[in-house]
Design an enzyme around this catalytic site. Structure first.
Site, PDB file in Angstrom:
ATOM      1  N   GLY A   9       0.845  -1.134   0.074  1.00 14.40           N
ATOM      2  CA  GLY A   9      -0.168   0.101  -0.153  1.00 14.40           C
ATOM      3  C   GLY A   9       0.838   1.361  -0.035  1.00 14.40           C
ATOM      4  N   GLU A 167     -18.369  17.031   2.780  1.00 12.31           N
ATOM      5  CA  GLU A 167     -17.322  17.662   2.059  1.00 12.31           C
ATOM      6  C   GLU A 167     -17.627  17.651   0.575  1.00 12.31           C
ATOM      7  OE1 GLU A 167     -13.424  16.124   3.351  1.00 12.31           O
ATOM      8  OE2 GLU A 167     -13.228  18.027   4.353  1.00 12.31           O
ATOM      9  N   ALA A 310      -6.481   9.823   8.295  1.00 14.75           N
ATOM     10  CA  ALA A 310      -5.141  10.139   7.449  1.00 14.75           C
ATOM     11  C   ALA A 310      -4.220  10.514   8.569  1.00 14.75           C
ATOM     12  CB  ALA A 310      -5.416  10.945   6.306  1.00 14.75           C
TER      13      ALA A 310
HETATM   14  P1  NAD Z   1     -18.695   7.735   7.896  1.00 15.57           P
HETATM   15  O1  NAD Z   1     -18.889   6.299   8.472  1.00 15.57           O
HETATM   16  O2  NAD Z   1     -17.931   8.681   8.991  1.00 15.57           O
HETATM   17  O3  NAD Z   1     -20.059   8.433   7.633  1.00 15.57           O
HETATM   18  C1  NAD Z   1     -21.017   7.753   7.089  1.00 15.57           C
HETATM   19  C2  NAD Z   1     -22.113   8.311   7.153  1.00 15.57           C
HETATM   20  O4  NAD Z   1     -23.335   7.375   6.281  1.00 15.57           O
HETATM   21  C3  NAD Z   1     -22.799   8.131   8.505  1.00 15.57           C
HETATM   22  O5  NAD Z   1     -23.042   9.221   8.946  1.00 15.57           O
HETATM   23  C4  NAD Z   1     -23.991   7.056   8.462  1.00 15.57           C
HETATM   24  O6  NAD Z   1     -24.996   7.286   9.670  1.00 15.57           O
HETATM   25  C5  NAD Z   1     -24.381   7.214   7.265  1.00 15.57           C
HETATM   26  N1  NAD Z   1     -25.111   6.031   6.888  1.00 15.57           N
HETATM   27  C6  NAD Z   1     -24.741   4.753   6.885  1.00 15.57           C
HETATM   28  N2  NAD Z   1     -25.580   4.087   6.253  1.00 15.57           N
HETATM   29  C7  NAD Z   1     -26.724   4.942   5.569  1.00 15.57           C
HETATM   30  C8  NAD Z   1     -27.915   4.672   4.770  1.00 15.57           C
HETATM   31  N3  NAD Z   1     -28.405   3.341   4.604  1.00 15.57           N
HETATM   32  N4  NAD Z   1     -28.688   5.826   4.240  1.00 15.57           N
HETATM   33  C9  NAD Z   1     -28.119   7.102   4.691  1.00 15.57           C
HETATM   34  N5  NAD Z   1     -26.924   7.354   5.518  1.00 15.57           N
HETATM   35  C10 NAD Z   1     -26.222   6.201   5.968  1.00 15.57           C
HETATM   36  O7  NAD Z   1     -17.866   7.480   6.487  1.00 15.57           O
HETATM   37  P2  NAD Z   1     -16.989   8.711   5.799  1.00 15.57           P
HETATM   38  O8  NAD Z   1     -17.575   9.949   6.109  1.00 15.57           O
HETATM   39  O9  NAD Z   1     -16.658   8.139   4.610  1.00 15.57           O
HETATM   40  O10 NAD Z   1     -15.826   8.690   6.912  1.00 15.57           O
HETATM   41  C11 NAD Z   1     -14.842   7.599   7.158  1.00 15.57           C
HETATM   42  C12 NAD Z   1     -13.620   7.833   8.080  1.00 15.57           C
HETATM   43  O11 NAD Z   1     -12.977   8.718   7.330  1.00 15.57           O
HETATM   44  C13 NAD Z   1     -14.295   8.729   9.360  1.00 15.57           C
HETATM   45  O12 NAD Z   1     -13.311   8.258  10.383  1.00 15.57           O
HETATM   46  C14 NAD Z   1     -14.164  10.052   8.921  1.00 15.57           C
HETATM   47  O13 NAD Z   1     -13.800  10.882  10.207  1.00 15.57           O
HETATM   48  C15 NAD Z   1     -12.812  10.211   8.148  1.00 15.57           C
HETATM   49  N6  NAD Z   1     -12.671  11.277   7.223  1.00 15.57           N
HETATM   50  C16 NAD Z   1     -12.183  12.413   7.612  1.00 15.57           C
HETATM   51  C17 NAD Z   1     -12.303  13.326   6.752  1.00 15.57           C
HETATM   52  C18 NAD Z   1     -11.502  14.788   7.401  1.00 15.57           C
HETATM   53  O14 NAD Z   1     -10.723  14.714   8.406  1.00 15.57           O
HETATM   54  N7  NAD Z   1     -11.661  15.961   6.615  1.00 15.57           N
HETATM   55  C19 NAD Z   1     -12.899  13.292   5.447  1.00 15.57           C
HETATM   56  C20 NAD Z   1     -13.389  12.173   5.006  1.00 15.57           C
HETATM   57  C21 NAD Z   1     -13.493  11.102   6.022  1.00 15.57           C
END
Ligand code: NAD
Length: 391
Positions: A9, A167, A310
């Site tokens: 990776g 975002e 990250a």
């Molecule tokens: P996540 O798991 O944090 O969020 C997914 C969201 O989808 C949740 O709010 C959940 O309730 C919702 N969801 C789940 N099933 C659903 C459904 N059937 N219908 C509608 N909504 C549903 O995933 P992510 O946003 O991809 O983030 C993944 C990780 O990466 C997290 O730890 C996050 O903090 C991190 N991340 C950080 C940043 C940043 O620091 N700027 C940006 C992107 C992701």
């Protein structure tokens, strides 16, 4: 013969493991890094690429250039199987590798939770290719809408209101006017939805920041459907838990992540598909295997796993480089003690929210936007990647 360190990776955890291992070993070990792309992808900025707000080369940094000074062998290939008991790794293209120490940093996969039709009928945002595909698709749908006025073509739905979803929808909110102008339609004709299963977007964020994000995005045309999980995706029909349906040609699924299946099935100890590691980031079952980033589950002091981010992957990679050096040279390994500088999420080009520091100071608007940009620059400077920038 010199020891062979094999790193799987080239994301945050893998790249930092390679740079750190090289720093500690010098020329005393052979280091190979295998990645499926020739680039180190800044996946925290993919939403900007998907909306055309950033150049591809700002988020896809050539690994050979980043690794040149470190003199690490780079192999482009897709990892097919890891056999930890045999200390071997095979690739889809037939390549085979053995190792003295292995670093698994293969990231996570999108979780579709078995929702019917979702995987087949949605877009994801996990790589530069995904972002480019999504951008081209949205443009083509809006172009089509301008001719046919088929509402589904001008309806963009983001499924999941976590940081990734918020975002992305923020970028779409900013992109609406430009797209409309380009294809000769009214911006109001482009409908944006963010569908979230939980009662509000950004579960776990302070309520004040959730309010700020919601209001900021609503003002720019985003419709939130909260407390309504997506239960089915049938072609272009999104079905919600209350039985309601609507049509879209573009559903982007950002509803969650899960462990990498290659890791989950390789025979090391896992917890829900993510490798269980000790305080030194060694696999609980195989001490010559280290795991960085989203491929591992690291428990915090309260017994809850740290979120897969990250900044954590970066810190894990750096420690792993040192710990392999210690292990192979009879030294003392160091424990992983993550430092949380904060969490920042953009709400389009000019707005952001976040918390920083140990006391979680809240930031909104320009300070949060600048802080997010600064943290990105800090990372790029750390990996000596600033020269690739092209905003
Ligand atoms: P996540 O798991 O944090 O969020 C997914 C969201 O989808 C949740 O709010 C959940 O309730 C919702 N969801 C789940 N099933 C659903 C459904 N059937 N219908 C509608 N909504 C549903 O995933 P992510 O946003 O991809 O983030 C993944 C990780 O990466 C997290 O730890 C996050 O903090 C991190 N991340 C950080 C940043 C940043 O620091 N700027 C940006 C992107 C992701």
């Amino acid at each position: 013969m010199s020891k062979h360190i094999l790193i799987l990776g080239g994301g945050y955890g893998g790249l930092l493991s390679a740079l750190s291992a090289r720093e500690h070993f010098g020329a005393a070990a052979k280091i190979t890094l295998i990645n499926r792309f020739p680039t180190h992808q800044i996946i925290t900025e993919l939403h900007r690429l998907a909306a055309g707000n950033i150049a591809e080369k700002a988020v896809a940094l050539p690994l050979d250039k980043l690794l040149r000074g470190a003199n690490v062998d780079l192999r482009i290939g897709n990892v097919k199987e890891i056999k930890p008991d045999e200390r071997s790794v095979s690739l889809d293209d037939g390549g085979n590798f053995t190792y003295d120490a292995l670093v698994i940093a293969l990231g996570s996969e999108t979780a579709f939770f078995g929702i019917p039709g979702l995987q087949e009928n949605s877009f994801i945002l996990k790589s530069v290719n995904d972002a480019n595909r999504l951008r081209a698709h949205v443009e083509s749908r809006i172009a089509e809408y301008s001719k046919t006025k088929n509402k589904a073509d001008a309806t963009i739905v983001v499924g999941g209101g976590g940081l990734t979803g918020v975002e992305l929808v923020g970028e779409y909110a900013d992109m609406r006017s430009e797209l409309a102008r380009k294809y000769g339609i009214d911006p109001e004709e482009i409908t944006l939805y963010c569908v979230e299963a939980a009662p509000s977007i950004l579960p776990g964020f302070p309520a004040e920041l959730v309010d700020r994000a919601t209001t900021s995005l609503q003002k720019r045309g985003v419709n939130f459907l909260t407390g309504l999980p997506i239960t089915k995706m049938d072609g272009t029909t999104v079905e919600l838990k209350d039985g309601s349906t609507f049509e879209t040609s573009t559903l982007v699924w950002t509803g969650g992540v899960q462990g990498n299946s290659v890791v989950a099935n390789c025979g090391i100890e896992v917890n829900r598909g993510r490798a269980v590691v000790n305080e030194f980031l060694q696999s609980a079952s195989h001490p010559d295997v280290y795991v960085a980033g989203d491929s591992a589950v690291v428990m915090g002091p309260e017994g809850r796993p740290y979120p897969p981010t990250a900044q954590l992957a970066w810190q894990m990679g750096e420690l792993i480089g040192y710990n392999i050096f210690a292990q192979l040279n009879g030294g003392a390994p160091a424990s992983f003690t993550p430092v949380f500088s904060g969490t920042l999420g953009s709400l389009g080009r000019k707005d952001a929210i976040g918390t920083i520091g140990a006391n979680k100071t809240q930031l909104k608007g320009l300070p949060a936007t600048l802080m997010k940009e600064a943290s990105n620059m800090r990372y790029l400077s750390h990996i000596n990647g600033l020269f690739t920038l092209a905003y």
